[in-house]
Write a protein that holds these residues in place. Structure first.
Motif, PDB file in Angstrom:
ATOM      1  N   ARG A 338       0.833  -1.211   0.000  1.00  0.00           N
ATOM      2  CA  ARG A 338       0.000   0.000   0.000  1.00  0.00           C
ATOM      3  C   ARG A 338       0.869   1.264   0.000  1.00  0.00           C
ATOM      4  O   ARG A 338       0.532   2.256  -0.650  1.00  0.00           O
ATOM      5  CB  ARG A 338      -0.930  -0.030   1.206  1.00  0.00           C
ATOM      6  N   ASN A 339       1.975   1.226   0.728  1.00  0.00           N
ATOM      7  CA  ASN A 339       2.831   2.413   0.837  1.00  0.00           C
ATOM      8  C   ASN A 339       3.462   2.833  -0.488  1.00  0.00           C
ATOM      9  O   ASN A 339       3.896   3.978  -0.640  1.00  0.00           O
ATOM     10  CB  ASN A 339       3.943   2.170   1.859  1.00  0.00           C
ATOM     11  N   HIS A 340       3.514   1.919  -1.443  1.00  0.00           N
ATOM     12  CA  HIS A 340       4.123   2.258  -2.730  1.00  0.00           C
ATOM     13  C   HIS A 340       3.151   2.965  -3.674  1.00  0.00           C
ATOM     14  O   HIS A 340       3.564   3.445  -4.736  1.00  0.00           O
ATOM     15  CB  HIS A 340       4.678   0.995  -3.404  1.00  0.00           C
ATOM     16  N   ASN A 341       1.886   3.009  -3.308  1.00  0.00           N
ATOM     17  CA  ASN A 341       0.887   3.754  -4.096  1.00  0.00           C
ATOM     18  C   ASN A 341       0.939   3.379  -5.579  1.00  0.00           C
ATOM     19  O   ASN A 341       1.069   4.236  -6.460  1.00  0.00           O
ATOM     20  CB  ASN A 341       1.099   5.266  -3.948  1.00  0.00           C
ATOM     21  N   ILE A 342       0.849   2.095  -5.850  1.00  0.00           N
ATOM     22  CA  ILE A 342       0.925   1.617  -7.227  1.00  0.00           C
ATOM     23  C   ILE A 342      -0.354   1.976  -7.982  1.00  0.00           C
ATOM     24  O   ILE A 342      -1.457   1.634  -7.549  1.00  0.00           O
ATOM     25  CB  ILE A 342       1.144   0.089  -7.271  1.00  0.00           C
ATOM     26  N   ALA A 343      -0.213   2.662  -9.095  1.00  0.00           N
ATOM     27  CA  ALA A 343      -1.367   3.063  -9.900  1.00  0.00           C
ATOM     28  C   ALA A 343      -2.107   1.836 -10.413  1.00  0.00           C
ATOM     29  O   ALA A 343      -1.484   0.872 -10.877  1.00  0.00           O
ATOM     30  CB  ALA A 343      -0.911   3.931 -11.079  1.00  0.00           C
ATOM     31  N   GLY A 344      -3.430   1.861 -10.316  1.00  0.00           N
ATOM     32  CA  GLY A 344      -4.249   0.773 -10.825  1.00  0.00           C
ATOM     33  C   GLY A 344      -4.393  -0.406  -9.893  1.00  0.00           C
ATOM     34  O   GLY A 344      -5.065  -1.389 -10.222  1.00  0.00           O
ATOM     35  N   LEU A 345      -3.770  -0.326  -8.714  1.00  0.00           N
ATOM     36  CA  LEU A 345      -3.845  -1.433  -7.758  1.00  0.00           C
ATOM     37  C   LEU A 345      -4.947  -1.123  -6.750  1.00  0.00           C
ATOM     38  O   LEU A 345      -4.783  -0.305  -5.843  1.00  0.00           O
ATOM     39  CB  LEU A 345      -2.495  -1.592  -7.052  1.00  0.00           C
ATOM     40  N   ALA A 346      -6.083  -1.783  -6.921  1.00  0.00           N
ATOM     41  CA  ALA A 346      -7.235  -1.543  -6.061  1.00  0.00           C
ATOM     42  C   ALA A 346      -7.028  -2.157  -4.684  1.00  0.00           C
ATOM     43  O   ALA A 346      -6.138  -2.985  -4.476  1.00  0.00           O
ATOM     44  CB  ALA A 346      -8.495  -2.122  -6.708  1.00  0.00           C
ATOM     45  N   GLU A 347      -7.858  -1.757  -3.730  1.00  0.00           N
ATOM     46  CA  GLU A 347      -7.755  -2.272  -2.359  1.00  0.00           C
ATOM     47  C   GLU A 347      -7.886  -3.793  -2.343  1.00  0.00           C
ATOM     48  O   GLU A 347      -7.165  -4.478  -1.606  1.00  0.00           O
ATOM     49  CB  GLU A 347      -8.844  -1.630  -1.498  1.00  0.00           C
ATOM     50  N   GLU A 348      -8.792  -4.315  -3.148  1.00  0.00           N
ATOM     51  CA  GLU A 348      -8.959  -5.769  -3.214  1.00  0.00           C
ATOM     52  C   GLU A 348      -7.698  -6.449  -3.736  1.00  0.00           C
ATOM     53  O   GLU A 348      -7.292  -7.499  -3.247  1.00  0.00           O
ATOM     54  CB  GLU A 348     -10.147  -6.113  -4.116  1.00  0.00           C
ATOM     55  N   ASP A 349      -7.069  -5.825  -4.727  1.00  0.00           N
ATOM     56  CA  ASP A 349      -5.818  -6.370  -5.268  1.00  0.00           C
ATOM     57  C   ASP A 349      -4.723  -6.389  -4.203  1.00  0.00           C
ATOM     58  O   ASP A 349      -3.945  -7.349  -4.110  1.00  0.00           O
ATOM     59  CB  ASP A 349      -5.343  -5.529  -6.457  1.00  0.00           C
ATOM     60  N   ILE A 350      -4.644  -5.333  -3.421  1.00  0.00           N
ATOM     61  CA  ILE A 350      -3.623  -5.249  -2.372  1.00  0.00           C
ATOM     62  C   ILE A 350      -3.809  -6.361  -1.356  1.00  0.00           C
ATOM     63  O   ILE A 350      -2.849  -7.048  -0.983  1.00  0.00           O
ATOM     64  CB  ILE A 350      -3.684  -3.872  -1.687  1.00  0.00           C
ATOM     65  N   LYS A 351      -5.038  -6.556  -0.910  1.00  0.00           N
ATOM     66  CA  LYS A 351      -5.313  -7.585   0.106  1.00  0.00           C
ATOM     67  C   LYS A 351      -5.033  -8.984  -0.442  1.00  0.00           C
ATOM     68  O   LYS A 351      -4.427  -9.823   0.233  1.00  0.00           O
ATOM     69  CB  LYS A 351      -6.759  -7.474   0.585  1.00  0.00           C
ATOM     70  N   GLU A 352      -5.482  -9.240  -1.664  1.00  0.00           N
ATOM     71  CA  GLU A 352      -5.278 -10.568  -2.246  1.00  0.00           C
ATOM     72  C   GLU A 352      -3.798 -10.829  -2.529  1.00  0.00           C
ATOM     73  O   GLU A 352      -3.311 -11.948  -2.307  1.00  0.00           O
ATOM     74  CB  GLU A 352      -6.090 -10.695  -3.536  1.00  0.00           C
ATOM     75  N   SER A 353      -3.085  -9.826  -2.977  1.00  0.00           N
ATOM     76  CA  SER A 353      -1.656  -9.975  -3.230  1.00  0.00           C
ATOM     77  C   SER A 353      -0.903 -10.259  -1.937  1.00  0.00           C
ATOM     78  O   SER A 353      -0.045 -11.152  -1.878  1.00  0.00           O
ATOM     79  CB  SER A 353      -1.096  -8.701  -3.882  1.00  0.00           C
ATOM     80  N   ALA A 354      -1.212  -9.491  -0.901  1.00  0.00           N
ATOM     81  CA  ALA A 354      -0.538  -9.667   0.384  1.00  0.00           C
ATOM     82  C   ALA A 354      -0.824 -11.034   0.978  1.00  0.00           C
ATOM     83  O   ALA A 354       0.080 -11.695   1.523  1.00  0.00           O
ATOM     84  CB  ALA A 354      -0.978  -8.568   1.357  1.00  0.00           C
ATOM     85  N   GLU A 355      -2.063 -11.487   0.885  1.00  0.00           N
ATOM     86  CA  GLU A 355      -2.430 -12.809   1.402  1.00  0.00           C
ATOM     87  C   GLU A 355      -1.663 -13.902   0.667  1.00  0.00           C
ATOM     88  O   GLU A 355      -1.163 -14.849   1.283  1.00  0.00           O
ATOM     89  CB  GLU A 355      -3.934 -13.029   1.242  1.00  0.00           C
ATOM     90  N   PHE A 356      -1.547 -13.754  -0.642  1.00  0.00           N
ATOM     91  CA  PHE A 356      -0.828 -14.737  -1.455  1.00  0.00           C
ATOM     92  C   PHE A 356       0.662 -14.755  -1.089  1.00  0.00           C
ATOM     93  O   PHE A 356       1.255 -15.815  -0.881  1.00  0.00           O
ATOM     94  CB  PHE A 356      -1.011 -14.404  -2.935  1.00  0.00           C
ATOM     95  N   ILE A 357       1.270 -13.588  -1.014  1.00  0.00           N
ATOM     96  CA  ILE A 357       2.695 -13.504  -0.696  1.00  0.00           C
ATOM     97  C   ILE A 357       2.970 -14.063   0.697  1.00  0.00           C
ATOM     98  O   ILE A 357       3.948 -14.786   0.913  1.00  0.00           O
ATOM     99  CB  ILE A 357       3.179 -12.046  -0.812  1.00  0.00           C
ATOM    100  N   GLN A 358       2.101 -13.749   1.648  1.00  0.00           N
ATOM    101  CA  GLN A 358       2.272 -14.254   3.010  1.00  0.00           C
ATOM    102  C   GLN A 358       2.229 -15.778   3.032  1.00  0.00           C
ATOM    103  O   GLN A 358       2.988 -16.413   3.769  1.00  0.00           O
ATOM    104  CB  GLN A 358       1.164 -13.689   3.905  1.00  0.00           C
ATOM    105  N   ALA A 359       1.359 -16.372   2.195  1.00  0.00           N
ATOM    106  CA  ALA A 359       1.272 -17.835   2.135  1.00  0.00           C
ATOM    107  C   ALA A 359       2.566 -18.446   1.601  1.00  0.00           C
ATOM    108  O   ALA A 359       2.951 -19.551   2.004  1.00  0.00           O
ATOM    109  CB  ALA A 359       0.095 -18.246   1.248  1.00  0.00           C
ATOM    110  N   CYS A 360       3.237 -17.711   0.716  1.00  0.00           N
ATOM    111  CA  CYS A 360       4.514 -18.191   0.175  1.00  0.00           C
ATOM    112  C   CYS A 360       5.652 -18.063   1.181  1.00  0.00           C
ATOM    113  O   CYS A 360       6.634 -18.822   1.121  1.00  0.00           O
ATOM    114  CB  CYS A 360       4.884 -17.413  -1.078  1.00  0.00           C
ATOM    115  N   LEU A 361       5.523 -17.098   2.094  1.00  0.00           N
ATOM    116  CA  LEU A 361       6.638 -16.745   2.971  1.00  0.00           C
ATOM    117  C   LEU A 361       6.481 -17.295   4.384  1.00  0.00           C
ATOM    118  O   LEU A 361       6.762 -16.595   5.365  1.00  0.00           O
ATOM    119  CB  LEU A 361       6.804 -15.226   3.021  1.00  0.00           C
TER     120      LEU A 361
END
Length: 387
Positions: A338-361
């Protein structure tokens, strides 16, 4: 004329007794140069353009490296030929080995033809990142490739954007590639001339639906059963804790890399930035500390019991020897994205991406999700959905 040196320097050079004519340099690395070749033995209506990966004399002489890559690609090919029923999806995202031989002191592998890497596309953008819909598809295909490898007890060990290449879909027809080569002649200087693809860092979601990639470079791959050749696998920024701690080795090594890669493609920066503190702390000390801070996890008693390097990084109570590592304010993966303020990255995308990455790590490699399980996460499951 046949090739007798590390790489040909004249037009008309051939391989394997004159069967393959060398047309242009596609890419080069530390141990090998990849060339576009024309199979002169094939009839006009058959596939006849391939990539020839020619290893240096030094690399060819190594016991573990190029020869292992050839054996692994052959094992993948044999598994495909032995199976009945439909081809597994992962086969589409792994290179096909068509031929392998020694050209003098050089091992040469004839493989599928590819374009440039995902890393090159990422770096072409102003923010060094790719749109989420593109990242979903790339990760989806990479997971399918890894799922197949892991079923065959193969660990890639070097999953990174440089080793994920776009397929040659633009020139799938022989005549199309022939016309392109006539329009853009080969330049036999020191610069590679990779085949282009049709995508840009800002291609639309509809255009990105046509993307196909493959996971390449098996020179560092290992069997998850038997003897492990060295424990410095993976790029430093993608290296999982079990490699640092020497607490185990298996397919989970690749899954950790997928998590780091997903963040890198989405944000345009590496997830971990370890530093060497000189006499105060090592790069590995800092990396382990960052792993704990970012994931919000602690190394379990089971992991530490298996860690051969435990005393190097932990005290008797199992606490990380931070020494004088500056302790940052811990941020979650979600907050970092979220802190990187990526253009086009919706709140849902942020949550789903973070959940996925956390599962990998997961710090405990035995608790890390498999490639097949990760495909069920909404982040990967939404690949190729344009809305």
């Amino acid at each position: 004329m046949t090739i007798t040196h590390y790489e040909p320097t004249t037009l008309g050079a051939t391989l394997n007794g004159g069967r393959y004519a060398v047309l242009r340099k596609l890419g080069e690395g530390i141990t090998a140069v990849t060339w576009l070749v024309h199979d002169l033995s094939m009839p006009e209506n058959r596939l006849k353009y391939f990539a020839a990966k020619i290893f240096s004399v030094e690399a060819t002489a190594e016991h573990n490296g190029p020869a292992r890559e050839r054996n692994i690609l052959q094992a993948i090919l044999d598994s495909r030929d032995s199976e009945q029923g439909p081809i597994k999806e992962g086969q589409y995202y792994i290179p096909h080995l068509y031929d392998g031989f020694n050209e003098g002191p050089h091992l040469c592998l004839i493989m599928s033809l590819y374009s440039t890497s995902v890393a090159a596309l990422r770096r072409s953008g102003p923010n060094k990142c790719l749109p989420v819909y593109m990242v979903r598809s790339i990760i989806h295909m990479t997971l399918h490739a890894l799922g197949l490898l892991h079923d065959l007890k193969i660990v890639h060990t070097d999953v990174k954007a440089d080793n994920i290449l776009f397929t040659n879909a633009r020139f799938s027809a022989v005549q199309e590639l022939k016309d392109y080569l006539e329009q853009y002649p080969s330049q036999f200087d020191s610069q590679p001339q990779p085949l282009p693809h049709d995508f840009a860092y800002n291609s639309s979601a509809f255009q990105a639906e046509l993307i196909t990639v493959a996971l390449l470079d098996y020179s560092h791959a290992q069997s998850s059963e038997g003897v492990i050749f060295g424990m410095t696998c993976c790029s430093p920024a993608l290296r999982p804790p079990e490699v640092l701690l020497s607490s185990g080795f298996g397919p989970a090594v690749d899954i950790w890399a997928v998590g780091c890669l997903t963040f890198e493609l989405l944000v345009g920066q590496c997830l971990f930035h370890p530093e060497d503190g000189g006499d105060s702390y090592t790069l590995e000390d800092d990396l382990l500390a960052q792993m704990q801070d970012l994931t919000g996890q602690q190394f379990s008693a089971d992991v530490l019991a298996r860690a051969k390097n435990r005393a190097k990084y932990f005290d008797a109570q199992g606490d990380l020897l931070r020494r004088r590592i500056p302790k940052p304010t811990p941020l979650s993966i979600e907050q970092m994205i979220r802190n990187h303020n990526i253009a086009g990255l919706a709140e849902e995308d942020i949550k789903e991406s973070a959940e996925f990455i956390q599962a990998c790590l997961q710090l405990d490699d035995r608790r890390r999700f498999t490639a097949k399980e990760l495909l069920e996460y909404s982040f990967a499951d939404k690949a190729w959905l344009c809305e």
